[in-house]
Write a protein that holds these residues in place. Structure first.
Motif, PDB file in Angstrom:
ATOM      1  N   LEU A  16       8.711 -50.348 -20.843  1.00 30.39           N
ATOM      2  CA  LEU A  16       7.732 -50.048 -19.814  1.00 30.39           C
ATOM      3  C   LEU A  16       6.337 -49.478 -20.204  1.00 30.39           C
ATOM      4  O   LEU A  16       6.161 -48.982 -21.006  1.00 30.39           O
ATOM      5  CB  LEU A  16       8.217 -48.996 -18.755  1.00 30.39           C
ATOM      6  CG  LEU A  16       9.422 -49.286 -17.856  1.00 30.39           C
ATOM      7  CD1 LEU A  16       9.903 -47.957 -17.252  1.00 30.39           C
ATOM      8  CD2 LEU A  16       9.414 -50.490 -17.198  1.00 30.39           C
ATOM      9  N   LYS A  17       5.133 -49.991 -19.432  1.00 28.32           N
ATOM     10  CA  LYS A  17       3.938 -49.618 -19.668  1.00 28.32           C
ATOM     11  C   LYS A  17       3.832 -48.439 -18.469  1.00 28.32           C
ATOM     12  O   LYS A  17       4.183 -48.511 -17.548  1.00 28.32           O
ATOM     13  CB  LYS A  17       2.946 -50.493 -19.367  1.00 28.32           C
ATOM     14  CG  LYS A  17       2.704 -51.604 -20.202  1.00 28.32           C
ATOM     15  CD  LYS A  17       1.565 -52.390 -20.223  1.00 28.32           C
ATOM     16  CE  LYS A  17       1.633 -53.754 -21.375  1.00 28.32           C
ATOM     17  NZ  LYS A  17       0.261 -54.357 -21.216  1.00 28.32           N
ATOM     18  N   LEU A  18       3.487 -47.184 -18.932  1.00 26.97           N
ATOM     19  CA  LEU A  18       3.225 -46.186 -17.958  1.00 26.97           C
ATOM     20  C   LEU A  18       1.744 -45.682 -17.843  1.00 26.97           C
ATOM     21  O   LEU A  18       0.714 -45.796 -18.489  1.00 26.97           O
ATOM     22  CB  LEU A  18       3.946 -44.824 -18.844  1.00 26.97           C
ATOM     23  CG  LEU A  18       5.455 -45.021 -19.203  1.00 26.97           C
ATOM     24  CD1 LEU A  18       5.754 -43.789 -20.137  1.00 26.97           C
ATOM     25  CD2 LEU A  18       6.295 -45.074 -18.117  1.00 26.97           C
ATOM     26  N   SER A  19       1.772 -45.147 -16.586  1.00 28.15           N
ATOM     27  CA  SER A  19       0.189 -44.766 -16.099  1.00 28.15           C
ATOM     28  C   SER A  19       0.227 -43.294 -16.797  1.00 28.15           C
ATOM     29  O   SER A  19      -1.013 -42.773 -16.765  1.00 28.15           O
ATOM     30  CB  SER A  19       0.259 -44.709 -14.704  1.00 28.15           C
ATOM     31  OG  SER A  19       1.123 -43.748 -14.046  1.00 28.15           O
ATOM     32  N   ALA A  20       1.151 -42.798 -17.055  1.00 27.05           N
ATOM     33  CA  ALA A  20       0.914 -41.221 -17.794  1.00 27.05           C
ATOM     34  C   ALA A  20       0.296 -41.390 -19.141  1.00 27.05           C
ATOM     35  O   ALA A  20       0.603 -42.141 -20.005  1.00 27.05           O
ATOM     36  CB  ALA A  20       2.432 -40.733 -17.897  1.00 27.05           C
ATOM     37  N   LYS A  21      -0.857 -40.843 -19.222  1.00 30.66           N
ATOM     38  CA  LYS A  21      -1.808 -40.859 -20.182  1.00 30.66           C
ATOM     39  C   LYS A  21      -1.084 -40.136 -21.477  1.00 30.66           C
ATOM     40  O   LYS A  21      -1.191 -40.722 -22.738  1.00 30.66           O
ATOM     41  CB  LYS A  21      -2.909 -40.368 -20.120  1.00 30.66           C
ATOM     42  CG  LYS A  21      -3.791 -41.230 -19.266  1.00 30.66           C
ATOM     43  CD  LYS A  21      -4.588 -42.036 -20.163  1.00 30.66           C
ATOM     44  CE  LYS A  21      -5.701 -42.828 -19.179  1.00 30.66           C
ATOM     45  NZ  LYS A  21      -5.682 -44.134 -19.980  1.00 30.66           N
ATOM     46  N   ASN A  22      -0.307 -39.055 -21.238  1.00 32.17           N
ATOM     47  CA  ASN A  22       0.253 -38.237 -22.277  1.00 32.17           C
ATOM     48  C   ASN A  22       1.703 -38.523 -22.805  1.00 32.17           C
ATOM     49  O   ASN A  22       2.521 -38.301 -21.948  1.00 32.17           O
ATOM     50  CB  ASN A  22       0.058 -36.687 -22.018  1.00 32.17           C
ATOM     51  CG  ASN A  22      -1.003 -36.270 -21.471  1.00 32.17           C
ATOM     52  OD1 ASN A  22      -2.327 -36.452 -22.576  1.00 32.17           O
ATOM     53  ND2 ASN A  22      -1.564 -35.941 -20.361  1.00 32.17           N
ATOM     54  N   GLN A  23       1.713 -38.751 -24.192  1.00 29.33           N
ATOM     55  CA  GLN A  23       3.096 -39.202 -24.561  1.00 29.33           C
ATOM     56  C   GLN A  23       3.120 -38.619 -26.051  1.00 29.33           C
ATOM     57  O   GLN A  23       2.569 -39.110 -27.079  1.00 29.33           O
ATOM     58  CB  GLN A  23       3.165 -40.503 -24.808  1.00 29.33           C
ATOM     59  CG  GLN A  23       3.050 -41.277 -23.425  1.00 29.33           C
ATOM     60  CD  GLN A  23       3.143 -42.701 -23.155  1.00 29.33           C
ATOM     61  OE1 GLN A  23       3.780 -43.449 -24.043  1.00 29.33           O
ATOM     62  NE2 GLN A  23       2.499 -43.507 -22.261  1.00 29.33           N
ATOM     63  N   LEU A  24       3.698 -37.516 -26.092  1.00 30.35           N
ATOM     64  CA  LEU A  24       3.670 -36.758 -27.261  1.00 30.35           C
ATOM     65  C   LEU A  24       5.048 -37.039 -28.047  1.00 30.35           C
ATOM     66  O   LEU A  24       6.044 -36.885 -27.366  1.00 30.35           O
ATOM     67  CB  LEU A  24       3.368 -35.217 -27.140  1.00 30.35           C
ATOM     68  CG  LEU A  24       2.243 -34.647 -26.468  1.00 30.35           C
ATOM     69  CD1 LEU A  24       2.094 -33.162 -26.525  1.00 30.35           C
ATOM     70  CD2 LEU A  24       1.063 -35.159 -27.355  1.00 30.35           C
TER      71      LEU A  24
END
Length: 154
Positions: A16-24
């Protein structure tokens, strides 16, 4: 005619592509289960500690274990910024970062920062807060994320 039975297990494995910018990217240190929730304690590569609070059933479905590498995902409006002397604060999910850009909109500002382990973080905060904090590129900041706002990806 469309098939009405949808295999949810198959759908959950589609990238999936996510709209959530933050992925740590983090590594799990501890898993603390209670009756309903589970606290996932993880570390960035710089040993800064982050905690996510998820349901126990989600933790079981994901099969999370200590030493697993996972992604902590959260939206930009979930990020709080502290500029004053945050080094003495003891808060959950307080990590150090340096502002790399700021985009001022009509009501909100998008702040992008780089964590000490070189991962990007994005915050969306009201313009008046940006001005009150006197945020500028290259400022050292503390970034705070509520453990309940973190989604875990594997």
């Amino acid at each position: 005619m469309l098939e009405k039975n949808i295999n949810l297990e198959y759908i959950s494995r589609i990238p999936l592509k996510l709209s959530a910018k933050n992925q740590l990217k983090v590594k799990i240190l501890e898993i603390n289960e209670s009756i309903v929730n589970t606290d996932i304690i993880a570390t960035l590569s710089t040993n800064e500690i982050l905690k996510a609070k998820i349901t126990k059933s989600s933790q079981k479905e994901l099969g999370l274990k200590v030493d697993d590498e996972v992604i902590f995902i959260f939206k930009a409006p979930s990020v709080m910024i502290k500029k004053q002397d945050f080094s003495k604060l003891i808060l959950p999910n307080l990590i150090k970062a340096k502002i790399t850009s700021a985009i001022i909109g009509s009501q909100n500002c998008q702040i992008t920062a780089l964590t000490s382990d070189k991962q990007n973080l994005t915050a969306i905060i009201p313009n008046d807060v940006t001005m009150d904090l006197r945020l500028a590129v290259n400022d050292e900041i503390g970034v705070i994320i509520d453990p309940k706002d973190i989604i875990i990806g594997i």
